[in-house]
Design a protein around this motif. Structure first.
Motif, mmCIF file in Angstrom:
data_model
loop_
_atom_site.group_PDB
_atom_site.id
_atom_site.type_symbol
_atom_site.label_atom_id
_atom_site.label_comp_id
_atom_site.label_asym_id
_atom_site.label_seq_id
_atom_site.Cartn_x
_atom_site.Cartn_y
_atom_site.Cartn_z
ATOM 1 N N LYS A 53 4.510 -18.135 -9.567
ATOM 2 C CA LYS A 53 5.686 -17.744 -8.773
ATOM 3 C C LYS A 53 5.283 -16.876 -7.584
ATOM 4 C CE LYS A 53 10.067 -15.248 -9.156
ATOM 5 N NZ LYS A 53 10.955 -14.468 -10.068
ATOM 6 N N SER A 54 4.369 -15.925 -7.810
ATOM 7 C CA SER A 54 3.939 -15.027 -6.741
ATOM 8 C C SER A 54 3.224 -15.778 -5.627
ATOM 9 C CB SER A 54 3.025 -13.944 -7.307
ATOM 10 O OG SER A 54 2.533 -13.100 -6.292
ATOM 11 N N LEU B 183 0.039 -8.349 -8.451
ATOM 12 C CA LEU B 183 0.449 -9.488 -7.630
ATOM 13 C C LEU B 183 1.201 -9.028 -6.373
ATOM 14 C CD1 LEU B 183 1.598 -11.916 -10.478
ATOM 15 C CD2 LEU B 183 -0.347 -12.257 -8.931
ATOM 16 N N GLU B 184 1.977 -7.967 -6.489
ATOM 17 C CA GLU B 184 2.669 -7.416 -5.313
ATOM 18 C C GLU B 184 1.675 -6.815 -4.323
ATOM 19 O OE1 GLU B 184 5.501 -4.594 -6.675
ATOM 20 O OE2 GLU B 184 6.743 -6.067 -7.730
ATOM 21 N N GLU C 69 5.777 -18.130 -3.689
ATOM 22 C CA GLU C 69 6.654 -17.387 -2.774
ATOM 23 C C GLU C 69 5.861 -16.829 -1.596
ATOM 24 O OE1 GLU C 69 8.592 -14.448 -5.127
ATOM 25 O OE2 GLU C 69 10.017 -15.880 -6.033
ATOM 26 N N GLY C 70 4.627 -16.379 -1.845
ATOM 27 C CA GLY C 70 3.787 -15.876 -0.761
ATOM 28 C C GLY C 70 3.444 -16.953 0.245
ATOM 29 N N ARG D 103 4.110 -16.004 -13.876
ATOM 30 C CA ARG D 103 4.167 -14.925 -12.895
ATOM 31 C C ARG D 103 3.201 -15.146 -11.733
ATOM 32 N NH1 ARG D 103 6.048 -13.027 -17.564
ATOM 33 N NH2 ARG D 103 7.521 -11.260 -17.543
ATOM 34 N N VAL D 104 1.979 -15.596 -12.047
ATOM 35 C CA VAL D 104 0.989 -15.847 -10.989
ATOM 36 C C VAL D 104 1.452 -16.994 -10.102
ATOM 37 C CG1 VAL D 104 -1.389 -16.519 -10.508
ATOM 38 C CG2 VAL D 104 -0.905 -14.934 -12.381
ATOM 39 N N GLU E 185 2.366 -7.706 -12.590
ATOM 40 C CA GLU E 185 3.323 -7.818 -11.493
ATOM 41 C C GLU E 185 3.009 -6.832 -10.369
ATOM 42 O OE1 GLU E 185 7.018 -7.362 -13.486
ATOM 43 O OE2 GLU E 185 7.063 -9.424 -14.254
ATOM 44 N N THR E 186 2.548 -5.639 -10.727
ATOM 45 C CA THR E 186 2.142 -4.663 -9.707
ATOM 46 C C THR E 186 0.955 -5.184 -8.906
ATOM 47 O OG1 THR E 186 2.919 -2.805 -11.052
ATOM 48 C CG2 THR E 186 1.337 -2.304 -9.306
ATOM 49 N N TRP F 251 -2.649 -22.364 -1.548
ATOM 50 C CA TRP F 251 -2.650 -21.887 -2.931
ATOM 51 C C TRP F 251 -2.792 -23.073 -3.870
ATOM 52 C CZ3 TRP F 251 1.389 -22.456 -6.758
ATOM 53 C CH2 TRP F 251 2.456 -23.236 -6.342
#
Length: 469
Positions: free
Chosen positions: A416-417, A388-389, A420-421, A413-414, A385-386, A430
């Protein structure tokens, strides 16, 4: 009659003696392990299966020198392979030492030679990283741009070796392009760097002064990537990023690391034994039942999380100390639950098929439990998560990120990131649909079967677009 028998025995004796003097045709063609040229096996991709000199010599008796031959020493026979293929990692000295015949047999069976790792979806990774032709064609500016490539998980160096070949073949010697590779495993990163530097030396010939510039290895968790790039003034300059989130085969195969339930080993599971102090066994000792139950559900979607948590660390339970003890305990706990579930669903099958189906379900349950514990021990989701941020700030305009995921927790997690990006305008494109290994790759490398590739492209900055050219 007696004379004829004596003549026949004499002829047979002479024949046996003559055969003993001849070289054995079964052994004469095998090259010595230490001096074997592995390029004859794998051509330009030999770096994938090269091993360090320490492992090569392990378990092999060196040829005696002239001084050693003066004193007679008792001959110690090397341990033979037991059966067709040894199960214990340490006993697989042949492929670890680079034995040609054994390595070819292991690869032909769709297995990974001990102490090595076969990279997954190499062609697809290079395509979506913008390092080879694909459906997302880069403009001329991007093609001329100096490349800064990040490999977040160096491992055995499979993907990195292909990245370096691309950089060397496309002007990386003079345009300042380079690869920075991260890995938290302190033992493996040293051996991998040796292999890659050796391969680089052969690729660039006499221009050895460029080898250090092309490759930089960092013994850190990729969670610190943003901090590292800021410290070297490279934030926002990364053109391609690869994060292979799977375990390396070297870690899975080594019993002492505690990542596999197929062979007995300590319940360890630490990616970097020098970095972490808490092992999987220590974690189970300190966890409460409620915490373990939520951990099993969150980290691996385990449907029998409550029953397994109580059975593993509940009141009166003896906490398992080895991987096989953990596996046996989980099977004991999950077995009746799986049978009860099958009866409720009304599933009917022959005895043999039912037994095979149950074994498969039990193995899957054990794998999920070990996955959940491993993720917690190493803080894998926090690190992901860090990263991806940080990716939007790390990538240069038009830069690309590629992630290889191996279970639903990572993939969610990938996805979703990136989604949203894209909505926020951070990414111009993407991968809504995952890219999967080909049928041929899944057959040749079964460990690739659960892998998914997701990618994203950083939005171009129209103001600074000309500056990057």
């Amino acid at each position: 009659m007696l004379a004829k028998y004596r003549i026949a025995i004499s002829i047979a004796t002479v024949a046996v003696a003559a055969c003993c003097l001849l070289p054995s045709p079964a052994l004469s063609f095998l090259p010595p392990v230490g001096n074997m040229d592995r390029r004859s096996l794998y051509g330009s991709d030999i770096s994938l299966f090269a091993v360090s000199s320490e492992i090569e010599n392990e378990g092999h008796t060196p040829s005696p020198t002239s001084e050693e031959t003066t004193t007679t020493k008792p001959h110690r026979r090397r341990v033979r392979y037991s059966g067709r293929y040894p199960r214990n990692f340490k006993d697989r000295y042949k492929e670890r030492g680079g034995d040609k015949e054994t390595i070819l047999k292991v690869l032909a069976k769709g297995m990974t030679p001990a102490g090595t790792h076969v990279p997954i979806m190499v062609k697809e990774c290079l395509q979506y990283m913008g390092l080879s032709g694909d459906g997302l064609q880069a403009d001329e500016c991007a093609k001329r741009r100096t490349k800064l490539v990040i490999d977040c998980t160096l491992g055995y160096g499979g993907h990195s070796s292909y990245i370096l070949k691309h950089l060397v073949a496309n002007g990386g010697m003079g345009d300042g392009s380079r690869l920075i590779a991260f890995d938290r495993d302190s033992a493996e990163i040293k051996k991998t760097e040796e292999r890659l530097q050796s391969a680089l030396s052969e690729m660039i010939g006499e221009r050895l002064d460029h080898a250090d510039h092309l490759l930089t290895t960092v013994n850190q968790n990729f969670q610190t990537l943003g901090i590292y790039l800021s410290s070297v003034n490279q934030t926002g300059k990364v053109t391609s990023l690869l994060a292979d989130l799977g375990l390396s085969s070297m870690q899975i195969d080594d019993n002492d690391r505690g990542f596999t339930y197929k062979r007995s080993g300590p319940l360890d599971m630490r990616m970097n034994p020098d970095e972490n102090t808490m092992t999987a066994y220590d974690l189970l000792r300190h966890l409460r039942v409620r915490k373990l139950k939520s951990m099993l559900r969150e980290n691996s979607d385990e449907e029998f999380a409550a029953e397994i948590a109580v059975g593993l660390i509940g009141k009166g339970a003896k906490i398992p100390e080895t991987t096989t003890e953990l596996a046996d305990r989980v099977r004991e706990l999950a077995g009746p639950l799986i049978e009860e579930q099958s009866n409720k669903d009304g599933r009917r099958a022959g005895k043999k098929h039912a037994a095979m189906l149950k074994k498969k379900q039990l193995d899957s349950t054990v794998a999920r439990v070990m996955q959940a514990i491993r993720i917690q021990v190493n803080g894998e989701f926090d690190a992901l998560e860090t990263l991806l941020e940080d990716v939007p700030n790390i990538l240069a305009p038009g830069g690309r990120a590629v992630f290889l995921t191996f279970h639903s927790g990572e993939d969610r997690r990938v996805k979703k990131s990136f989604k949203e990006g894209f909505k926020r305008g951070v990414y111009s494109a993407w991968g809504r649909d995952v890219v999967r290994p080909s049928r041929e790759e899944r057959r040749d490398n079964p460990r690739s079967g659960c892998c998914k590739l997701r990618w994203a492209v950083r939005t171009e900055d129209p103001v600074s677009h000309d500056d990057h050219c």
